[in-house]
Design a protein around this motif. Structure first.
Motif, mmCIF file in Angstrom:
data_model
loop_
_atom_site.group_PDB
_atom_site.id
_atom_site.type_symbol
_atom_site.label_atom_id
_atom_site.label_comp_id
_atom_site.label_asym_id
_atom_site.label_seq_id
_atom_site.Cartn_x
_atom_site.Cartn_y
_atom_site.Cartn_z
ATOM 1 N N ALA A 149 5.758 0.954 -11.656
ATOM 2 C CA ALA A 149 4.834 0.316 -10.790
ATOM 3 C C ALA A 149 3.583 -0.059 -11.737
ATOM 4 O O ALA A 149 3.285 0.673 -12.718
ATOM 5 C CB ALA A 149 4.168 1.245 -9.788
ATOM 6 N N LYS B 127 1.443 -1.094 -0.279
ATOM 7 C CA LYS B 127 1.561 -0.892 -1.709
ATOM 8 C C LYS B 127 1.645 0.561 -2.208
ATOM 9 O O LYS B 127 2.593 1.055 -2.997
ATOM 10 C CB LYS B 127 0.500 -1.504 -2.546
ATOM 11 C CG LYS B 127 0.318 -2.918 -2.701
ATOM 12 C CD LYS B 127 1.599 -3.742 -3.266
ATOM 13 C CE LYS B 127 1.289 -5.065 -3.508
ATOM 14 N NZ LYS B 127 2.764 -5.741 -4.272
ATOM 15 N N ASN C 187 4.732 2.176 -3.899
ATOM 16 C CA ASN C 187 4.950 3.157 -4.973
ATOM 17 C C ASN C 187 5.788 4.120 -4.916
ATOM 18 O O ASN C 187 6.535 4.782 -5.624
ATOM 19 C CB ASN C 187 3.388 3.448 -5.237
ATOM 20 C CG ASN C 187 2.452 2.740 -5.620
ATOM 21 O OD1 ASN C 187 2.896 1.552 -6.249
ATOM 22 N ND2 ASN C 187 1.237 2.807 -5.585
ATOM 23 N N SER D 161 2.464 -3.719 -8.280
ATOM 24 C CA SER D 161 1.792 -2.956 -7.201
ATOM 25 C C SER D 161 0.034 -3.296 -7.459
ATOM 26 O O SER D 161 -0.171 -4.413 -7.689
ATOM 27 C CB SER D 161 2.004 -1.468 -7.464
ATOM 28 O OG SER D 161 1.265 -0.700 -6.586
#
Length: 236
Positions: free
Chosen positions: A185, A162, A166, A141
């Motif tokens: 992540a 992103k 998550n 991430s």
């Protein structure tokens, strides 16, 4: 820190350059068995050289993370190289630079969401039957996907995708918990790669070394967390 048995069976996506390639190098150096996936294996010269140096321990397979048909093809081929997965590193990603408010094309958003969010989620779903009990899934991430840390209008299609990734991490953590699979992540830092750009601060080798320490220590109790390359929590 928990000791992880070696060799681990690993899959790295986006493995032809940058952080993905460095993951492959360090996993091989640790004695692990690796499948390195990328869109165009024939052009992945560094990977193919590594495969020649590590016969039987590195296999290079095609994967377009944005295409579910490619996920299914990888799932069919993977058992020919590995009899299961202990570590899945969803590293493949895309960043469209130069975006400005009022001039963010829908094509950038669609591409970013397919590659950065939908891709890792759907690939993990497809490969779930191959994940061993106690396996770890690492979704690469970025702090740019942290809603709490948003400080300006920066790389919007990347940041939005992103943040969506998550959520995918959080959902996958819950879906795979009963299997004993941890899903994390991970923010690798601002890394000196083609994507990171000239101003980046962290060498790929240092970032990956730190991320592997985090993954080595991970248990199912850590599943669903958002951590950086030094093991520090990143705000959602």
């Amino acid at each position: 820190m928990n000791a992880r048995p070696a060799p681990r069976r690993c899959l790295v996506t986006g493995a032809n350059r940058g952080i993905g390639l460095e993951f492959v190098r360090q996993l091989l150096a640790r004695g692990d068995r690796v499948v390195a996936a990328c869109r165009r294996p024939a052009r992945a010269h560094a990977l193919n050289q590594l495969a020649g140096e590590h016969p039987g321990r590195l296999h290079v397979l095609p994967l377009d993370v944005a295409e579910p048909k490619s996920h299914a093809e990888l799932a069919r081929e993977l058992p020919l190289a590995l009899d299961g997965l202990d570590l899945l590193i969803n590293n493949a990603g895309v960043l469209h630079s130069g975006e400005r408010f009022g001039q963010v094309p829908i094509a950038h958003l669609d591409d970013s969401l397919r590659v950065n969010a939908s891709g890792p989620f759907l690939l993990t779903q497809t490969l779930a039957p191959l994940l061993a009990s106690g396996a770890v899934v690492a979704n690469l991430s970025s702090e740019l996907g942290s809603i709490a840390s948003a400080a300006g209008f920066h790389t919007p299609s990347y940041a939005i995708s992103k943040a969506a990734q998550n959520m995918a991490t959080a959902l996958l953590a819950r879906a795979l918990a009963e299997r004993g699979v941890a899903v994390l992540a991970l923010h690798p830092g601002w890394v000196q790669t083609d994507m990171g750009g000239a101003g980046a601060q962290v060498a790929p080798a240092d970032a990956v070394r730190g991320l592997l320490r985090v993954l080595d220590a991970a248990t199912v109790a850590d599943s669903g967390r958002f951590l950086d390359w030094r093991g520090r929590a990143v705000p959602w």
